[in-house]
Design an enzyme around this catalytic site. Structure first.
Site, PDB file in Angstrom:
ATOM      1  N   PRO A   1      96.928 107.387  -6.856  1.00  0.00           N
ATOM      2  CA  PRO A   1      95.817 108.170  -7.386  1.00  0.00           C
ATOM      3  C   PRO A   1      96.255 109.567  -7.832  1.00  0.00           C
ATOM      4  O   PRO A   1      97.221 110.093  -7.337  1.00  0.00           O
ATOM      5  CB  PRO A   1      94.856 108.266  -6.208  1.00  0.00           C
ATOM      6  CG  PRO A   1      95.531 107.659  -5.028  1.00  0.00           C
ATOM      7  CD  PRO A   1      96.907 107.293  -5.406  1.00  0.00           C
ATOM      8  N   GLU A   2      95.504 110.118  -8.794  1.00  0.00           N
ATOM      9  CA  GLU A   2      95.801 111.450  -9.311  1.00  0.00           C
ATOM     10  C   GLU A   2      94.704 112.435  -8.867  1.00  0.00           C
ATOM     11  O   GLU A   2      93.893 112.102  -8.021  1.00  0.00           O
ATOM     12  CB  GLU A   2      95.909 111.383 -10.843  1.00  0.00           C
ATOM     13  CG  GLU A   2      96.945 110.371 -11.307  1.00  0.00           C
ATOM     14  CD  GLU A   2      97.037 110.241 -12.817  1.00  0.00           C
ATOM     15  OE1 GLU A   2      96.715 111.211 -13.521  1.00  0.00           O
ATOM     16  OE2 GLU A   2      97.432 109.160 -13.290  1.00  0.00           O
TER      17      GLU A   2
ATOM     18  N   LYS B   1      98.030 116.189  -5.448  1.00  0.00           N
ATOM     19  CA  LYS B   1      97.525 114.833  -5.216  1.00  0.00           C
ATOM     20  C   LYS B   1      97.494 114.496  -3.724  1.00  0.00           C
ATOM     21  O   LYS B   1      97.749 113.361  -3.335  1.00  0.00           O
ATOM     22  CB  LYS B   1      98.393 113.833  -5.976  1.00  0.00           C
ATOM     23  CG  LYS B   1      98.517 114.119  -7.470  1.00  0.00           C
ATOM     24  CD  LYS B   1      99.439 113.103  -8.118  1.00  0.00           C
ATOM     25  CE  LYS B   1      99.967 113.596  -9.446  1.00  0.00           C
ATOM     26  NZ  LYS B   1     101.003 112.701  -9.987  1.00  0.00           N
TER      27      LYS B   1
ATOM     28  N   HIS C   1      96.049  96.404   6.465  1.00  0.00           N
ATOM     29  CA  HIS C   1      96.785  97.530   5.884  1.00  0.00           C
ATOM     30  C   HIS C   1      96.308  98.880   6.400  1.00  0.00           C
ATOM     31  O   HIS C   1      96.649  99.919   5.849  1.00  0.00           O
ATOM     32  CB  HIS C   1      96.683  97.497   4.356  1.00  0.00           C
ATOM     33  CG  HIS C   1      97.221  96.250   3.752  1.00  0.00           C
ATOM     34  ND1 HIS C   1      96.407  95.264   3.258  1.00  0.00           N
ATOM     35  CD2 HIS C   1      98.492  95.816   3.595  1.00  0.00           C
ATOM     36  CE1 HIS C   1      97.160  94.264   2.804  1.00  0.00           C
ATOM     37  NE2 HIS C   1      98.429  94.574   2.999  1.00  0.00           N
TER      38      HIS C   1
ATOM     39  N   ARG D   1     100.430  99.210   0.014  1.00  0.00           N
ATOM     40  CA  ARG D   1     101.878  99.114  -0.161  1.00  0.00           C
ATOM     41  C   ARG D   1     102.655  99.921   0.873  1.00  0.00           C
ATOM     42  O   ARG D   1     103.847  99.687   1.060  1.00  0.00           O
ATOM     43  CB  ARG D   1     102.264  99.556  -1.581  1.00  0.00           C
ATOM     44  CG  ARG D   1     101.845  98.515  -2.604  1.00  0.00           C
ATOM     45  CD  ARG D   1     102.273  98.891  -3.996  1.00  0.00           C
ATOM     46  NE  ARG D   1     103.717  99.011  -4.149  1.00  0.00           N
ATOM     47  CZ  ARG D   1     104.323  99.419  -5.273  1.00  0.00           C
ATOM     48  NH1 ARG D   1     103.594  99.762  -6.303  1.00  0.00           N
ATOM     49  NH2 ARG D   1     105.618  99.475  -5.339  1.00  0.00           N
TER      50      ARG D   1
ATOM     51  N   ARG E   1     107.733 105.404 -17.925  1.00  0.00           N
ATOM     52  CA  ARG E   1     106.304 105.244 -17.659  1.00  0.00           C
ATOM     53  C   ARG E   1     105.586 104.920 -18.970  1.00  0.00           C
ATOM     54  O   ARG E   1     105.940 105.449 -20.023  1.00  0.00           O
ATOM     55  CB  ARG E   1     105.688 106.536 -17.082  1.00  0.00           C
ATOM     56  CG  ARG E   1     106.497 107.220 -15.997  1.00  0.00           C
ATOM     57  CD  ARG E   1     106.407 106.543 -14.655  1.00  0.00           C
ATOM     58  NE  ARG E   1     105.059 106.252 -14.208  1.00  0.00           N
ATOM     59  CZ  ARG E   1     104.304 107.100 -13.495  1.00  0.00           C
ATOM     60  NH1 ARG E   1     104.737 108.291 -13.205  1.00  0.00           N
ATOM     61  NH2 ARG E   1     103.112 106.732 -13.090  1.00  0.00           N
TER      62      ARG E   1
END
Ligand code: ZN
Length: 277
Positions: free
Chosen positions: A2-3, A61, A93, A114, A267
């Site tokens: 996320p940003e 972030k 998770h 992740r 990217r």
């Protein structure tokens, strides 16, 4: 991901924890590879137990939970981390549980599919060392147009790549960089040192507009569905993307050209060859 807009949404979503005390901090029972924690959970628990939460901030972030000892717990979501007050997307998770005093949501959770995110407890001196002006540029919502230009005007890098450099500017990532440059009408491959004052003003204005609008829509939840707000709900800004992940589709600006995808610094960048010359 996320940003800035996603992390700001997480921050706003957990503001109700201000004023509460930390009654416990424990790793969740998680069979996955552990996330990075500094110090380890036991040492972190000893330092924050009984502390009162005095503020919830954001640095770039990351979500910053400040406690009355002066220390701050930094939650860095990286790829798939979430800060939650509600039941997580999956139990398997779930990484960390912080039990809180008082009424309402009794636990602050860190969840990470992740597991590349990290949680770090820092003193004020460590905070300055890691996240101060020497390491991290001004926040994308606070920097002025003049300062943005001053920090990049002599830079030979392509503007899209430069916007991602957190030492220059904190908070913009790959998704929003494409959106900002499309709204500004600036080609992502343009070199910073070739941009005039007018282009810098357009980039700055577009940055504020895109980031604020994305916050209002609680961020972008992409196809994998990972990003959620603090109550485990999806954001909706993905429905308003102008170019991101829309290669081959018609541009929402000119409605003539098709959005193209190129690769810069490994990217994906999305842009319109008509609107961004
Ligand atoms: Zn266009």
């Amino acid at each position: 991901m996320p940003e800035l807009p996603e992390v700001e949404t997480m921050r706003r979503g957990i503001l109700s924890i201000v004023g509460r005390r930390i009654e416990d901090l424990r790793l969740a029972r998680c069979a996955k590879r552990p996330i990075e924690m500094t110090p380890g959970a036991a040492a972190m628990r000893r330092r924050v137990l009984g502390c009162k939460i005095v503020a919830v901030d954001r640095v770039g972030k990351r979500v910053v939970v400040r406690v009355d000892s002066g220390d701050a717990i930094i939650f860095e979501p990286r790829m798939t981390g979430l800060v939650l007050l509600a039941a997580p997307p999956s139990e398997e998770h779930l990484r960390l549980r912080i039990k809180l005093s008082g009424r309402g949501n009794r636990e602050l959770l860190f969840w990470d599919r992740r597991g590349l995110g990290l949680v770090r407890l820092v003193t004020p001196a460590e905070f300055e060392k890691r996240y101060g002006g020497a390491k991290l540029g001004p926040d994308a919502l606070k920097i002025s147009a003049g300062e943005l230009q001053a920090r990049l005007a002599d830079n030979r890098r392509e503007i899209k790549v430069a916007l991602l450099d957190q030492r220059v500017l904190a908070g913009v990532g790959n998704l929003y960089a494409s959106e900002i440059l499309h709204l500004a009408g600036v080609h992502p491959r343009r070199r910073c040192d070739r941009l005039g004052a007018d282009a810098w003003k357009r980039i700055h204005a577009a940055m504020l507009k895109v980031l604020r609008l994305a916050i209002r829509h609680e961020g972008s939840t992409l196809g994998d569905g990972t990003y959620r707000n603090a109550l485990n709900q999806a954001g909706s800004f993905q429905n308003h993307h102008r170019v991101y992940d829309r290669a081959g589709e018609s541009c929402r600006g000119c409605r003539r050209e098709k959005v193209e995808r190129i690769v810069q610094s490994q990217r994906s960048t999305f842009f319109c060859p008509g609107c961004q010359k």
